[in-house]
Design an enzyme around this catalytic site. Structure first.
Site, PDB file in Angstrom:
ATOM      1  N   ASP B 160     123.556  81.173 -20.847  1.00 37.73           N
ATOM      2  CA  ASP B 160     124.432  81.444 -19.707  1.00 37.73           C
ATOM      3  C   ASP B 160     124.746  82.938 -19.637  1.00 37.73           C
ATOM      4  O   ASP B 160     124.793  83.526 -18.553  1.00 37.73           O
ATOM      5  CB  ASP B 160     125.711  80.635 -19.847  1.00 37.73           C
ATOM      6  CG  ASP B 160     125.430  79.193 -20.220  1.00 37.73           C
ATOM      7  OD1 ASP B 160     125.587  78.830 -21.406  1.00 37.73           O
ATOM      8  OD2 ASP B 160     124.992  78.444 -19.332  1.00 37.73           O
ATOM      9  N   HIS B 188     129.590  74.961 -22.568  1.00 27.84           N
ATOM     10  CA  HIS B 188     128.262  75.120 -21.953  1.00 27.84           C
ATOM     11  C   HIS B 188     128.071  73.955 -20.983  1.00 27.84           C
ATOM     12  O   HIS B 188     127.373  72.985 -21.255  1.00 27.84           O
ATOM     13  CB  HIS B 188     127.161  75.124 -23.017  1.00 27.84           C
ATOM     14  CG  HIS B 188     125.780  75.174 -22.445  1.00 27.84           C
ATOM     15  ND1 HIS B 188     125.294  76.258 -21.748  1.00 27.84           N
ATOM     16  CD2 HIS B 188     124.772  74.253 -22.449  1.00 27.84           C
ATOM     17  CE1 HIS B 188     124.066  76.005 -21.345  1.00 27.84           C
ATOM     18  NE2 HIS B 188     123.722  74.805 -21.762  1.00 27.84           N
TER      19      HIS B 188
END
Lengths: 332, 335
Positions: B160, B188
């Protein structure tokens, strides 16, 4: 000061080998850890969405060396200014297809790729053909791109070369980095000849010939050869998919050694335009032992060839001459 | 003198991410070009033939740094002596499955993995959990491997982090290498918070703040955030398969930074065991900005948190607390 980026084209980039290859290129495995790259990726229109998915993932990986991405289904755009071209795209053999049909499809692909490369690639672009039939696809490419120096068109037999090193290292329980100088002669097909007569292993008491250390000529002349020749099929059987990881890695090795040079005392195998060395017919793309320096490859000359080797080298040459004839008949 | 090889375990090694990851490890992209490695590959029995195919290809590639490959379906054998463990294995969500079902399957996988690692891994083994739900899988692993130092159990949010950098670089028409110090806070999942308030860009006129250069708070506070949060789904839509290449690369970045240290002036994002920093509850695996040195990570302290960020950081924390409760209820235990 940072180097100027090099443009690397991968055709068939949305496929399995492309997906394994592009992160390796973007990480510097192909051209060195200090060489920025711009990736050009080409695939056919049906794969456009998948190709865009690969581009998105390359952006998502934030590779420090990757200075640009060109993802296109247009060959001219994809070939523009490229310094290295890795041709993975080709027509795969499908069930029921005759050899002539596969050849016909690939010959027309490589004829048009030749045109695009000749018109748009950078001067001195180095070309590596991976898609099968690799040697003959490379030959067609050469024939239809006459302004690309013939020395710049090669095909991949480094995978077979690495497979041979791997088999020997397993047999001797040594590290693969200690084995060197096998040779793959001829066609990247089941007629290839993996020759260990000049191969050696680094030991604590110096370099020893592989034949001496293995001490099993029956294995070296029999099972070893067929294992390397048929390894592709063995991988498909285990994975249900063909070798992508090892093919991609070997493509990186081929280009890296070509561009950055082979280590002292070591040669590698490359499919290159035959100049008649070792009584191999000139005018086919045939795998030879080569050393590389200053961006150029050179066939290792003067290696003694025994009768058994001669036969095998001739057999694979004969197959390549047949393929050339077949390819030309498809173009007629 | 050559370094001793480092043993690296990859679970779920016969899958997509494993196939992308193992050549990267074998080429020194995880631990450096002079660090020899021994790969331990683990997968389940139905994948045994495919796993062997991966081992065969690793041999075929003749990697100079790869000193051995152990491919096995036996978790104890796989975990033996490993210095690094990358946990890709998990139960993927299938159509029609409830969140609780996915959680339940994964929780029992990670409980069993915890046990094997605790018994067999080398001391100071560094663990990176990738399989989703990554943070909660890592938490379960931590809870059931009490002798593994909690600082050694992490989850992947570097993907990410890299995605956020990629989006900013694209927006500014710059290279990813010019952008740094984004932060991924939290889980996440789609509640992750990509924070650019401390991110900078290297330009020909020196280092500038991302907010200043982008000059579009609306984009930074909305579109950037949702793009990064939903990027996984966007990749699946394009590819028909989930992100393997970028996940594998991010896993290498996570471990390499952890082991070899972060670059001066840069931090990365890692899911780590919360010590209460930034008002985040203790006892969750939460993604923070960290620097790394001498094989240890430490949370970057003292960064200003505005109201907007606070709300987002709290929301993702809340989701992690819920996941923890759900996980424990699957195990039939109270927290």
């Amino acid at each position: 000061m940072a180097k100027e980026p090099l443009r690397v084209l991968v055709t068939g980039a949305a496929g399995q080998i492309g997906y394994a290859l592009v992160p390796m290129i973007a990480r510097g495995v192909m051209l060195g850890a200090d060489q920025p790259v711009i990736l050009h990726m080409l695939d056919i229109p049906p794969a456009a969405e998948a190709l865009n998915g690969v581009k998105m993932e390359l952006v998502d990986a934030a590779f420090p060396l990757l200075k640009g991405i060109v993802a296109s289904t247009d060959a001219a755009e994809a070939c523009k200014g490229v310094n290295v071209a890795v041709m993975v795209g080709g027509f795969p053999r499908k069930e029921g297809m005759e050899r002539k049909d596969v050849m016909a499809k690939n010959v027309s692909i490589y004829k048009s790729q030749a045109s695009a490369l000749e018109q748009h690639a950078a001067p001195n672009c180095k070309v590596l053909v991976v898609a099968n039939p690799a040697n003959t696809n490379a030959l067609i490419l050469k024939e239809f791109a006459p302004s690309i120096p013939e020395k710049n068109i090669s095909c991949l037999t480094r995978l077979d070369h690495n497979r041979a090193l791997g088999q020997i290292s397993e047999r001797l329980s040594v590290q693969v980095s200690d084995v060197k100088n096998v040779i793959i002669w001829g066609n990247h097909s089941s007629s290839q000849y993996p020759d260990v007569n000049h191969a050696s292993v680094k030991t604590s008491s110096g370099d020893k010939p592989v034949r001496e250390l293995v001490a099993d000529d029956a294995w070296l002349n029999g099972e070893f050869i067929s294992t390397v020749q048929q390894r592709g099929a063995a991988i498909i059987k285990a994975r249900k998919l063909s070798s992508a990881l090892s093919a991609a890695s070997s493509a990186c090795d081929h280009i890296r050694d070509w561009v950055l040079g082979t280590p002292e005392g070591t040669w590698v195998s490359m499919g290159v335009y035959s100049d008649g060395s070792y009584n191999v017919p000139a005018g086919i793309i045939y795998s030879f032992p080569v050393t590389c320096k200053d961006g150029e490859w050179k066939i290792v000359q003067g290696l003694p060839i025994d009768d058994a080797s001669r036969q095998k080298m001739d057999a694979t040459a004969a197959e390549l001459v047949e393929e050339k004839t077949l390819a030309y008949s498809c173009l007629a | 003198m050559e370094k001793e090889p480092t043993r690296v375990l990859v679970t779920g090694a016969a899958g997509q991410i494993g196939y992308a990851l193992v050549p990267m490890i074998a080429r020194g992209l995880m631990l450096g070009p002079d660090q020899a490695v021994i790969l331990h590959l683990l997968d389940i029995e139905p994948a045994a033939e495919a796993l062997n195919g991966v081992k065969m290809e690793l041999i075929d590639a003749a990697f100079p740094l790869l000193k051995d490959v152990i491919a096995t379906t036996d978790v104890m054998e796989a975990c033996e002596g490993v210095d690094i463990a990358i946990m890709l294995a998990g139960f993927p969500r299938q159509e029609g499955m409830e969140r609780k079902d996915v959680m339940s399957k994964n929780v029992s996988i990670y409980k069993a993995q915890a046990s094997a690692l605790e018994q067999q891994a080398a001391e100071n083994c560094k663990v990176l959990v990738v399989a989703n739900p990554a943070n909660t899988n890592a938490l379960i692993l931590k809870e059931f491997a009490p002798s593994i130092p909690e600082k050694n159990i992490t989850c992947l949010t570097m993907l990410d982090h890299n995605r956020a950098i990629g989006q900013i670089a694209e927006k500014l028409n710059l290279h990813a290498s010019d952008v740094k110090n984004v932060i991924i806070w939290g889980n996440h999942s789609s509640t992750l918070y990509p924070d650019v308030n401390h991110a900078t860009v290297t330009t020909t006129d020196g280092v500038k703040r991302v907010r200043e250069l982008v000059a579009d708070d609306h984009w930074l506070n909305k579109e950037l955030i949702t793009t990064v949060q939903q990027r996984g789904a966007a990749i699946i839509k394009a590819w028909k398969l989930s992100s393997a290449l970028s996940a594998a690369s991010a896993a290498c970045d996570h471990i390499r930074n952890w082991v070899l240290g972060t670059n001066k002036g840069s931090w990365i994002s890692m899911g780590v065991y919360s010590d209460g920093s930034y008002g985040i509850q203790h006892g969750l695996i939460y993604s923070f900005p960290v620097t790394c040195k001498n094989g240890e990570w430490s949370i970057v302290q003292g960064l200003k948190i505005d109201e907007f960020s606070r709300a987002k950081m709290d929301a993702t924390e809340k989701e992690l607390i819920e996941e923890k409760e759900l996980a424990y209820s699957c195990l039939g235990q109270s927290i």
